[in-house]
Design an enzyme around this catalytic site. Structure first.
Site, PDB file in Angstrom:
ATOM      1  N   SER A  40       1.178  -0.847  -0.013  1.00  0.00           N
ATOM      2  CA  SER A  40      -0.104   0.373   0.635  1.00  0.00           C
ATOM      3  C   SER A  40       0.904   1.485   0.568  1.00  0.00           C
ATOM      4  O   SER A  40       2.260   0.634   0.533  1.00  0.00           O
ATOM      5  CB  SER A  40      -0.625   0.475   1.382  1.00  0.00           C
ATOM      6  OG  SER A  40       0.120   0.820   2.409  1.00  0.00           O
ATOM      7  N   LYS A  41       0.100   2.593  -0.202  1.00  0.00           N
ATOM      8  CA  LYS A  41       1.026   3.420   0.030  1.00  0.00           C
ATOM      9  C   LYS A  41       2.223   3.830   1.273  1.00  0.00           C
ATOM     10  O   LYS A  41       2.999   4.465   1.111  1.00  0.00           O
ATOM     11  CB  LYS A  41      -0.008   4.259  -0.465  1.00  0.00           C
ATOM     12  CG  LYS A  41      -0.260   5.934  -0.296  1.00  0.00           C
ATOM     13  CD  LYS A  41      -0.830   6.294  -1.518  1.00  0.00           C
ATOM     14  CE  LYS A  41       0.295   7.895  -1.806  1.00  0.00           C
ATOM     15  NZ  LYS A  41       0.422   8.165  -3.098  1.00  0.00           N
ATOM     16  N   ARG A  42       1.553   3.249   2.467  1.00  0.00           N
ATOM     17  CA  ARG A  42       2.485   3.338   3.250  1.00  0.00           C
ATOM     18  C   ARG A  42       4.143   2.696   2.861  1.00  0.00           C
ATOM     19  O   ARG A  42       5.098   3.080   3.845  1.00  0.00           O
ATOM     20  CB  ARG A  42       2.067   3.295   4.582  1.00  0.00           C
ATOM     21  CG  ARG A  42       2.118   2.016   5.166  1.00  0.00           C
ATOM     22  CD  ARG A  42       1.143   1.551   5.826  1.00  0.00           C
ATOM     23  NE  ARG A  42       0.351   0.636   5.968  1.00  0.00           N
ATOM     24  CZ  ARG A  42       0.509  -0.474   5.793  1.00  0.00           C
ATOM     25  NH1 ARG A  42       2.057  -0.940   6.681  1.00  0.00           N
ATOM     26  NH2 ARG A  42       0.346  -1.637   4.909  1.00  0.00           N
TER      27      ARG A  42
END
Ligand code: GLU
Length: 448
Positions: free
Chosen positions: A231-233
Site C-alpha cells: 500500500s501507499k505507506r
C-alpha cells in the site's frame, strides 16, 4: 501466443498493474507473440479520459509497447449485446429478478453449500446458467489445476436489468474475440476465472466462437517489506511516483520482473534483453513477492553507473529541466542512486552555496578557517586548475599543516557548497574553475 493487458482506468497505474503489464510484455516478446492492450472502461464514473491517458503515459514511460489496441471495452457494447442475446436465446442465460435476499433464502432452504439457481422470468438481470453436473477446472500455470464443482457455484449475474453487461461477461467475450491464448493477471482474479470459463463454454455452445479456452497464470500478491499487502505507506505506489522519484525505466523493469519471477539462478541485475530471453511462465512463484524500495534504489544506482556520460547527462537534463549538466553529471555518477539525488548533491556547484549553519560551525572554526586560507593560497598559485593540479596543491597544504585530509577538505567543501555534501572535492573545484573557487572561498572567509 496472444496475451493482453487489461487495466481498468480508475486511477494511476500502480506497481501491481505495472508488473502485470511487464509480465505480459515479456511473455509476448519472449515467444514472438502479440500483446493486446484493452482498456476496461465500463465503470463510467471512474474511467475518465485523464485516467486512460495516465495509464498509457505510464506504459510509454516504462517502454512497454503493445501490438494491438488500445481497445476500449465500452466501444464493444454492440458485440456484448449480441453475445448476451445469443446466450439468452440458447438457454445458457436467463432473466431473473432474484435479489440478494432471495439468494439467501434459497441457501437456507437448500443448504449453504448449494449454488443458487433462479427461475427464468420475463424481466430482470441476466444470470448465466451454471450446469448442475460436473466441474470447471482452471488450468493455472502458476497454481496448478483448480477444480470448481458446479453444484457449489451460484448462477452469476452477467448483465444488469438495463442490459449493461458485467465484468466477468465482458472480459470473457473480449478475450475470445481477441483470440487470447494466455491470460496473465493478478491473483485477485482467481475467483473470477471459473465464471469466465463458463461464459466461454456457453459462447462456444451457441456458436459464437470455436476458440479453445485460454490458459491462465495468476501472479502472486505483492507485499511490502513488512509482509503486509502493498500500500501507499510502503513508498512510491504508482509508476508516475517512481518516475518522479528519479528511477530509470530500465531499472524499474528489472526490479518489477523479480517480483514473483526469478531467472532460476541468483541473478538480480538483468537487462531487458536478458529478461526477454529468459522469461517463462513456469518460473513464476506462488508465494507473495516483496516490493522493497531500498532494493529498487540500490538496483537503480547500478543502472545509473552503467550509463555512459552523454546518456546520464541527457536523463538528468530531462529530469531536472536544466541544461549544460554534462560536467556535473560526470562527477556525480558514482554517488547518486536516483536522478532525484543529483540536485541535492551537485546543485550548490551549479547555483551557488547553500547555508548549513551546523556545517559552518563544525568546519569553519578558527582552525578550519586557517586551513581554508592556506588552501586558498595553494589553489591561487597552482600551475593549472585541473583535477590533478588541485589534488597536488591540496596535498601540499595537508602536509605543511600536518593535518588529516578532512581537516582541509571539509572546510573547503563547506566554503564552496555551504554544506558537507558534494561530489569529489577535486572534481568539484575543477568544475567551478579557479576564479569561482577563490571567490567562494573569499566569501566564506569574509563571513564572520
Ligand atoms: N480490468 C481488470 C483489472 O484492472 C483486469 C481484468 C483482467 O485482467 O482480466 O483488475
Amino acid at each position: 501466443m496472444r496475451v493482453r493487458f487489461a487495466p481498468s482506468p480508475t486511477g494511476a497505474l500502480h506497481i501491481g498493474g505495472a508488473r502485470t503489464a511487464l509480465f505480459n510484455w515479456l511473455l509476448a516478446r519472449h515467444e514472438g507473440g502479440e500483446l493486446v492492450l484493452r482498456i476496461e472502461d465500463t465503470d463510467r464514473e471512474r474511467s475518465t479520459p485523464e485516467n486512460v491517458e495516465q495509464i498509457l503515459d505510464a506504459l510509454r514511460w516504462l517502454e512497454l509497447d503493445w501490438d494491438e489496441g488500445p481497445i476500449l471495452q465500452t466501444e464493444r457494447s454492440a458485440r456484448h449485446q449480441e453475445a448476451l442475446a445469443a446466450l439468452l436465446e440458447g438457454g445458457h442465460a436467463y432473466r431473473s429478478q432474484a435479489t440478494a435476499e432471495d439468494v439467501k433464502a434459497y441457501k437456507e432452504l437448500h443448504g449453504s453449500e448449494r449454488g443458487f439457481r433462479g427461475e427464468a422470468e420475463a424481466e430482470g438481470a441476466v444470470r448465466l446458467r451454471v450446469p448442475d453436473e460436473g466441474a470447471t477446472v482452471v488450468q493455472d500455470v502458476v497454481r496448478g489445476a483448480n477444480r470448481f464443482e458446479h453444484v457449489h457455484m451460484d448462477d452469476p449475474v452477467i448483465a444488469r436489468a438495463d442490459g449493461s453487461v458485467l465484468y466477468n461477461f465482458a472480459v470473457a467475450i473480449d478475450d475470445l474475440d481477441s483470440a487470447i491464448t494466455h491470460v496473465v493477471r493478478g491473483e485477485d482474479h482467481v475467483s473470477n476465472t471459473p465464471k469466465q470459463l463458463l461464459v466461454i463454454e456457453a459462447a462456444r455452445a451457441v456458436g459464437l466462437t470455436d476458440a479453445a479456452d485460454p490458459l491462465y497464470a495468476h501472479l502472486p500478491l505483492l507485499h511490502g517489506p513488512d509482509g503486509k499487502k502493498l500500500s501507499k505507506r510502503h513508498g512510491a505506489a504508482s509508476v508516475q511516483e517512481l518516475r518522479d522519484a528519479g528511477y530509470l525505466p530500465e531499472a524499474v523493469r528489472n526490479y518489477l520482473a523479480l517480483l514473483g519471477w526469478g531467472a532460476g539462478d541468483d541473478s538480480t541485475v538483468l537487462s531487458t534483453q536478458e529478461l526477454v530471453d529468459r522469461f517463462t511462465l513456469e518460473r513464476i512463484s506462488r508465494n507473495p513477492a516483496r516490493f522493497d524500495e531500498t532494493k529498487l534504489k540500490w538496483l537503480n544506482g547500478v543502472y545509473i553507473r552503467e550509463l555512459d556520460e552523454a546518456e546520464l547527462t541527457r536523463r538528468l537534463e530531462q529530469y531536472t529541466g536544466r541544461a549544460d549538466l554534462a560536467e556535473a553529471a560526470r562527477i556525480s555518477q558514482e554517488k547518486i542512486h536516483t536522478l532525484a539525488d543529483f540536485m541535492p548533491l551537485a546543485g550548490a556547484l551549479l547555483d551557488g552555496p547553500g547555508d548549513d549553519p551546523a556545517a559552518r560551525e563544525r568546519w569553519l572554526d578558527e582552525d578550519g578557517r586557517a586551513a581554508l586560507a592556506d588552501a586558498r593560497e595553494a589553489l591561487a598559485q597552482a600551475p593549472d586548475f585541473d583535477q590533478a593540479s588541485i589534488e597536488a596543491a591540496l596535498s601540499g597544504v595537508i602536509e605543511r599543516r600536518a593535518a588529516k585530509p578532512r581537516q582541509v577538505y571539509q572546510p573547503l567543501r563547506v566554503a564552496i557548497t555551504g554544506t558537507t555534501i558534494s561530489p569529489g572535492i577535486f572534481e568539484s573545484l575543477a568544475l567551478l574553475g579557479r576564479e569561482e573557487t577563490l571567490r567562494r572561498i573569499d566569501a566564506a572567509l569574509a563571513r564572520s
